[in-house]
Design a protein around this motif. Structure first.
Motif, PDB file in Angstrom:
ATOM      1  N   TYR A  10      12.985  13.804  34.137  1.00 24.37           N
ATOM      2  CA  TYR A  10      13.418  13.970  32.755  1.00 24.37           C
ATOM      3  C   TYR A  10      14.751  14.716  32.744  1.00 24.37           C
ATOM      4  CZ  TYR A  10       8.496  12.998  31.615  1.00 24.37           C
ATOM      5  OH  TYR A  10       7.250  12.422  31.504  1.00 24.37           O
ATOM      6  N   TYR A  11      15.572  14.443  31.724  1.00 28.51           N
ATOM      7  CA  TYR A  11      16.821  15.184  31.535  1.00 28.51           C
ATOM      8  C   TYR A  11      17.000  15.447  30.050  1.00 28.51           C
ATOM      9  CZ  TYR A  11      21.624  16.745  32.231  1.00 28.51           C
ATOM     10  OH  TYR A  11      22.765  17.509  32.273  1.00 28.51           O
ATOM     11  N   TYR A  12      17.257  16.729  29.704  1.00 32.03           N
ATOM     12  CA  TYR A  12      17.348  17.108  28.302  1.00 32.03           C
ATOM     13  C   TYR A  12      18.116  18.410  28.167  1.00 32.03           C
ATOM     14  CZ  TYR A  12      15.669  18.277  23.550  1.00 32.03           C
ATOM     15  OH  TYR A  12      15.570  18.601  22.220  1.00 32.03           O
TER      16      TYR A  12
ATOM     17  N   HIS B 187      19.344  20.163  31.356  1.00 30.81           N
ATOM     18  CA  HIS B 187      18.314  20.564  32.314  1.00 30.81           C
ATOM     19  C   HIS B 187      17.546  19.331  32.785  1.00 30.81           C
ATOM     20  CE1 HIS B 187      19.170  24.395  30.387  1.00 30.81           C
ATOM     21  NE2 HIS B 187      18.552  25.006  31.370  1.00 30.81           N
ATOM     22  N   MET B 188      17.100  19.356  34.029  1.00 30.86           N
ATOM     23  CA  MET B 188      16.289  18.280  34.580  1.00 30.86           C
ATOM     24  C   MET B 188      14.909  18.802  34.946  1.00 30.86           C
ATOM     25  SD  MET B 188      17.549  17.831  38.546  1.00 30.86           S
ATOM     26  CE  MET B 188      15.967  17.099  38.979  1.00 30.86           C
ATOM     27  N   ARG B 189      13.952  17.884  34.981  1.00 29.50           N
ATOM     28  CA  ARG B 189      12.587  18.232  35.374  1.00 29.50           C
ATOM     29  C   ARG B 189      12.045  17.120  36.254  1.00 29.50           C
ATOM     30  NH1 ARG B 189       7.901  21.111  33.277  1.00 29.50           N
ATOM     31  NH2 ARG B 189       5.983  19.930  33.674  1.00 29.50           N
ATOM     32  N   LEU B 190      11.482  17.485  37.395  1.00 28.69           N
ATOM     33  CA  LEU B 190      10.837  16.535  38.289  1.00 28.69           C
ATOM     34  C   LEU B 190       9.334  16.803  38.294  1.00 28.69           C
ATOM     35  CD1 LEU B 190      13.204  16.659  41.407  1.00 28.69           C
ATOM     36  CD2 LEU B 190      13.181  14.946  39.593  1.00 28.69           C
TER      37      LEU B 190
ATOM     38  N   THR C   1       9.500  21.500  41.343  1.00 24.46           N
ATOM     39  CA  THR C   1       8.886  20.509  40.457  1.00 24.46           C
ATOM     40  C   THR C   1       8.179  21.207  39.310  1.00 24.46           C
ATOM     41  OG1 THR C   1       6.849  20.459  41.761  1.00 24.46           O
ATOM     42  CG2 THR C   1       8.561  18.865  42.341  1.00 24.46           C
ATOM     43  N   ASP C   2       7.903  20.428  38.259  1.00 23.98           N
ATOM     44  CA  ASP C   2       7.171  20.909  37.085  1.00 23.98           C
ATOM     45  C   ASP C   2       7.848  22.099  36.422  1.00 23.98           C
ATOM     46  OD1 ASP C   2       5.006  19.003  37.406  1.00 23.98           O
ATOM     47  OD2 ASP C   2       4.434  20.189  39.144  1.00 23.98           O
TER      48      ASP C   2
ATOM     49  N   TYR D  94      22.173  15.365  38.410  1.00 22.50           N
ATOM     50  CA  TYR D  94      20.861  14.774  38.151  1.00 22.50           C
ATOM     51  C   TYR D  94      20.788  13.348  38.686  1.00 22.50           C
ATOM     52  CZ  TYR D  94      17.138  12.548  35.409  1.00 22.50           C
ATOM     53  OH  TYR D  94      16.038  11.831  35.018  1.00 22.50           O
ATOM     54  N   GLU D  95      21.824  12.541  38.404  1.00 26.22           N
ATOM     55  CA  GLU D  95      21.837  11.165  38.899  1.00 26.22           C
ATOM     56  C   GLU D  95      21.803  11.128  40.421  1.00 26.22           C
ATOM     57  OE1 GLU D  95      23.781   7.943  36.049  1.00 26.22           O
ATOM     58  OE2 GLU D  95      25.273   9.316  36.876  1.00 26.22           O
ATOM     59  N   GLN D  96      22.534  12.027  41.068  1.00 26.89           N
ATOM     60  CA  GLN D  96      22.554  12.064  42.531  1.00 26.89           C
ATOM     61  C   GLN D  96      21.177  12.421  43.077  1.00 26.89           C
ATOM     62  OE1 GLN D  96      25.308  14.905  44.144  1.00 26.89           O
ATOM     63  NE2 GLN D  96      24.998  14.248  46.260  1.00 26.89           N
ATOM     64  N   ILE D  97      20.519  13.375  42.435  1.00 30.01           N
ATOM     65  CA  ILE D  97      19.199  13.808  42.897  1.00 30.01           C
ATOM     66  C   ILE D  97      18.175  12.694  42.767  1.00 30.01           C
ATOM     67  CG2 ILE D  97      17.266  15.339  42.343  1.00 30.01           C
ATOM     68  CD1 ILE D  97      19.431  17.465  41.631  1.00 30.01           C
ATOM     69  N   ILE D  98      18.131  12.037  41.597  1.00 32.44           N
ATOM     70  CA  ILE D  98      17.099  11.012  41.424  1.00 32.44           C
ATOM     71  C   ILE D  98      17.400   9.769  42.259  1.00 32.44           C
ATOM     72  CG2 ILE D  98      16.392  11.830  39.152  1.00 32.44           C
ATOM     73  CD1 ILE D  98      17.992   9.577  37.891  1.00 32.44           C
TER      74      ILE D  98
END
Length: 214
Positions: free
Chosen positions: A36-38, A41-44, A10-11, A21-25
């Protein structure tokens, strides 16, 4: 491919595809947190929200909504809502506002706000207790590209607001809101300072007096 684990980092920004990313969230829907996704890259952000973060969050929402009400500015505020450009960008800012002619643009019943269909919010606000540098850096670039008109970062530690106007995928520091004309950032910072010493209802009374004088 990133393996789905009970504990994901995280962070921090993690390289991943949109499908991953979709599977994870999806698997994290029952957990509290933001994603977030940008730029691939993703950020939790899954850590519990602190008392100070939560308090400043409320003060900012009250202040913006009160100002808009007194000045006759149509406003619809959103709390930790998902805004998405499928396959490209995803974000869940702490606070967002649609203003004036856009105040009613998102219909009731909407889940995720599809930015391929609807415009980005006029104002986005991140409350930063542990994420200040990221909010000022990568997330600012994300919101620039999404077409957000104005972006504030609330530095909880120092009761400071770093505000930017955004145009042509760039940003510039401002001391007065451009989307809420007449709203001075220093007044909001003073409200944050006062909230350290008095109740939020007392801060609201002080803000009411300030806004009515201008």
């Amino acid at each position: 491919m990133i393996e789905l684990q009970t504990q994901l980092p995280t962070d921090t920004w993690i390289y991943t595809s949109w499908n991953e990313y979709e599977q994870i969230i999806t698997n994290l829907l029952n957990k509290n947190g933001k994603s977030y996704y940008y730029k691939g890259h993703m950020r939790l952000e899954m850590a519990p929200v602190s008392f100070d973060h939560g308090k400043d969050h409320v003060v900012i929402i009250v202040a913006v909504t009160l100002f808009a009400t007194l000045k006759g500015i149509l406003a619809t505020g959103l709390d930790t809502t998902t805004f998405r450009k499928t396959g490209i960008q995803d974000c869940q800012p702490d606070v967002a506002y649609y203003l004036q002619e856009r105040a009613q643009i998102i219909p009731t019943g909407t889940g995720i706000v599809n930015l391929d269909r609807y415009p980005a919010p006029d104002l986005v606000i991140e409350i930063a207790k542990t994420s200040l540098l990221d909010d000022l850096g990568t997330k600012r670039s994300l919101y620039e590209e999404l077409g957000v008109a104005e972006y504030w970062v609330v530095d909880v530690q120092n009761a400071q607001i770093i505000a930017y106007t955004m145009v042509d995928q760039g940003s510039k520091r401002i001391q007065e809101s451009q989307v809420l004309p007449g709203l001075i950032i220093a007044v909001l910072e003073e409200a944050l300072h006062r909230s350290r010493e008095m109740s939020q209802s007392e801060v609201c009374t002080w803000l009411l007096n300030q806004f009515q004088q201008k």
